[in-house]
Design an enzyme around this catalytic site. Structure first.
Site, mmCIF file in Angstrom:
data_model
loop_
_atom_site.group_PDB
_atom_site.id
_atom_site.type_symbol
_atom_site.label_atom_id
_atom_site.label_comp_id
_atom_site.label_asym_id
_atom_site.label_seq_id
_atom_site.Cartn_x
_atom_site.Cartn_y
_atom_site.Cartn_z
ATOM 1 N N CYS A 376 0.832 -1.203 0.000
ATOM 2 C CA CYS A 376 0.000 0.000 0.000
ATOM 3 C C CYS A 376 0.872 1.261 0.000
ATOM 4 O O CYS A 376 1.408 1.621 -1.039
ATOM 5 C CB CYS A 376 -0.972 -0.047 1.172
ATOM 6 S SG CYS A 376 -2.452 0.911 0.824
ATOM 7 N N HIS A 502 -3.588 -4.911 0.375
ATOM 8 C CA HIS A 502 -2.999 -5.468 1.602
ATOM 9 C C HIS A 502 -3.057 -6.998 1.563
ATOM 10 O O HIS A 502 -3.980 -7.596 2.126
ATOM 11 C CB HIS A 502 -3.760 -4.952 2.832
ATOM 12 C CG HIS A 502 -3.503 -3.516 3.123
ATOM 13 N ND1 HIS A 502 -2.407 -3.083 3.824
ATOM 14 C CD2 HIS A 502 -4.199 -2.406 2.788
ATOM 15 C CE1 HIS A 502 -2.437 -1.764 3.930
ATOM 16 N NE2 HIS A 502 -3.509 -1.324 3.305
ATOM 17 N N GLU A 504 -1.485 -9.049 3.201
ATOM 18 C CA GLU A 504 -1.311 -9.653 4.533
ATOM 19 C C GLU A 504 -2.630 -10.123 5.145
ATOM 20 O O GLU A 504 -2.644 -11.056 5.936
ATOM 21 C CB GLU A 504 -0.600 -8.682 5.490
ATOM 22 C CG GLU A 504 -1.360 -7.424 5.886
ATOM 23 C CD GLU A 504 -1.172 -6.239 4.933
ATOM 24 O OE1 GLU A 504 -0.839 -6.470 3.763
ATOM 25 O OE2 GLU A 504 -1.384 -5.089 5.370
HETATM 26 N N1 GLN Z 1 -1.843 6.859 2.986
HETATM 27 C C1 GLN Z 1 -1.956 6.109 1.774
HETATM 28 C C2 GLN Z 1 -3.329 6.264 1.142
HETATM 29 O O1 GLN Z 1 -4.268 6.647 1.780
HETATM 30 C C3 GLN Z 1 -1.642 4.652 1.997
HETATM 31 C C4 GLN Z 1 -2.622 3.956 2.876
HETATM 32 C C5 GLN Z 1 -2.151 2.615 3.340
HETATM 33 O O2 GLN Z 1 -0.975 2.310 3.299
HETATM 34 N N2 GLN Z 1 -3.052 1.809 3.852
HETATM 35 O O3 GLN Z 1 -3.494 5.991 -0.028
#
Ligand code: GLN
Length: 541
Positions: A376, A502, A504
């Site tokens: 992410c 994600h 994970e």
């Molecule tokens: N801050 C970034 C976004 O909002 C990444 C978010 C995250 O890593 N979950 O896109």
């Protein structure tokens, strides 16, 4: 008829109620029973999505896009079964529903009260998850004695009355502390905690006693007598090397036997063979790898619970022990700190603290041929770094961190720009992702299309996609209907891959996530090159 098991906690928080509940779920599942899990959180936030990971740990995202308590992650990982939005609710959500009904006029004429209106709403949520399953395991957050958890405990008490004592079991997780000065285990806190439960009309049937030292049969008998449970129902829960051992530790003491007897359940004989084998593999690995994790919450491991677990599962897939090191990205000496690691992972995150350090770490991984896995925010960092240092777009950034950057390589989609209320407004839950044939991602997954869970606002800016691709940062996963970049990877590198989602959240010990397995395989390979085993090095000379 569904049987209900309520799991409460006493004396202190952080006793591992979630692991206990998950382990009981696993044991019931191992006897061929269908299981539903539920976590109730007594706080007023409608969901944990708006809460700081420092206070609350990771926010776990389900397939259907709910932002939930991290215990749901344990449930999924232990049971190898998906959870959904109905498997977690907060006091805030219960009040929100009841107040909305009051405004609609559903209760016209009556005074709306905690008992029965709030407790009825809680009970209907208990029953909703229990439909069609053999056993519903309901974990009540907080510690017995807290003001906040009272309506939940009251609802649980009423369930015992309404469904009958053969169908409802109360299990209390408590602490038996060891007092070093007198070299004694103490049962008084447990007695008081059980007393507190009895005051509200709940008599626990089973006690799970967290302890640092073995509890003798005499002490078990004392706890049983004072807390009015059977001796066999006092289960010891010592600290263990791996959380995945807990179901086996419980089983050895006959916990599952006790539950099926008390609930008069008819079950198949248990099958824990596969689980036992996984725990054995986990505890005696052939390889060791060091992974540096460049996260913001370096000293608070719960903030990255699922990432830690997924790394460990990737280790199991490669017969490797994964040693996770938290990297402080603001450390000027970072170059030296990562010189002996076998892989670098940049997890998700929000806010601009430590961003420059992470960009530096991504650069070191790219240039130093160290396996890099970005999750992410970790993808956004990889793209920013590449834009700045390879494409030479000076000051390239995400508009999250520099709204006025000349090169907004990461930006909001138009629909995100108009968001006013922060709660549940990100790109959340499952999205399809088509993989580019022949790519590292495609090889790791072994298929052409996957679906993964998201939780973010920002995206790769498609205006820069061609430039990035031409210079070597390939988009190898795309969400086709909106043409969004989901995976990027470098060709000329041993293993450099980053994902906008994600992964994970979908990794389980019984089914390690393919990308984590592939990343750890690359780390094992790097370890082999950096530190050849004696036989290999003598062979080489
Ligand atoms: N801050 C970034 C976004 O909002 C990444 C978010 C995250 O890593 N979950 O896109």
């Amino acid at each position: 008829m569904t049987k209900f098991i309520f799991v409460t906690g006493g004396v202190v928080s952080s006793l591992g109620k979630g692991i206990s509940a998950s382990s009981i779920g696993k044991l019931m599942q191992a006897r061929g029973l269908s299981v539903a899990m539920l976590k109730c959180d007594p706080y007023i936030n409608v969901d944990p999505g708006t809460m700081n990971p420092f206070q609350h740990g990771e926010v776990f995202v389900t397939e259907d896009g709910a932002e939930t308590d991290l215990d749901l992650g344990h449930y999924e990982r232990f049971l190898n079964q998906e959870m959904h939005h109905i498997n977690n609710f907060t006091a805030g959500k219960v009040y929100e529903t009841v107040i909305a009904r009051e405004r609609r006029g559903d209760f016209l004429g009556s005074t709306v009260q905690v008992i029965p209106h709030i407790t009825d709403e809680i009970k209907s949520r208990f029953r909703a998850i229990a439909k069609g399953v053999d056993v519903a395991i309901i974990e009540i957050g907080g510690t017995v004695g807290d003001i906040e958890s009272l309506p939940f405990l009251e609802a649980a008490r009423q369930m015992g009355l309404e469904h009958g004592r053969d169908n409802v079991l109360f299990l209390h997780v408590t602490l038996v502390p060891y007092i070093r000065a007198s070299e004694e285990l103490k049962t008084k806190p447990t007695q008081h905690s059980v007393g507190k439960l009895r005051e509200i009309g709940i008599s626990p049937d089973i006690l799970i006693c967290r302890t640092e030292k073995a509890i003798s049969p005499e002490l078990k008998a004392k706890i049983a007598l004072f807390c009015s449970v059977q001796k066999e129902s006092v289960i010891e829960a010592p600290d263990v090397e791996s959380i995945y051992e807990v179901p086996l530790v419980f089983h050895k003491q006959g916990l599952d036997e006790q539950i099926v007897m008390l609930l008069r359940l008819r079950t198949k004989s248990r099958d824990l063979e596969n689980w036992t084998e996984l725990v054995r593999r986990l505890k005696s690995p052939r390889h060791r790898v060091k992974i540096a994790m460049a996260g913001k919450y370096t000293d608070y491991k719960d903030a990255y619970k699922s990432v830690n677990e997924a790394l460990l599962h990737g280790g199991v897939a490669n017969d490797a022990h994964v040693d996770i090191r938290f990297l402080d990205t603001s450390d000027p000496d970072i170059h030296r700190k990562i010189s002996d690691v076998h892989g670098i992972l940049v997890p998700g995150g929000f806010g601009d603290r430590g961003i420059d350090g992470k960009i530096r770490v991504a650069q070191l991984a790219r240039e130093g041929n160290i396996p890099y896995f970005g999750l992410c925010l970790g993808l956004q960092i990889a793209v920013i770094e590449f834009a700045r240092n390879v494409l030479k777009l000076a000051g390239a950034h995400s508009t999250e961190f520099d709204p006025r950057t000349k090169y907004p390589v990461i930006d909001l989609l138009p629909e995100q720009k108009s968001v006013k209320e922060m709660g549940a407004s990100m790109r959340l839950g499952t999205y399809e992702c088509a993989l580019r044939k022949g790519s590292l991602a495609w090889k790791a997954y072994g298929r052409a299309s996957v679906s993964e869970r998201h939780r973010h606002r920002y995206e790769v800016n498609n205006k820069f996609r061609k430039l990035l691709e031409e210079a070597g940062l390939k988009a190898s996963g795309i969400h086709a209907s909106k043409d969004l970049v989901e995976i990027v990877e470098l060709r000329e590198h041993p293993w450099f891959l980053a994902v906008q989602f994600h992964p994970e959240f979908k990794s389980r010990i019984e089914k390690p996530h393919p990308l984590f397995a592939s990343f750890i395989a690359a780390a094992v390979e790097r370890a082999r090159i950096l530190e050849p085993s004696p036989s290999e090095s003598s062979h080489a000379s």
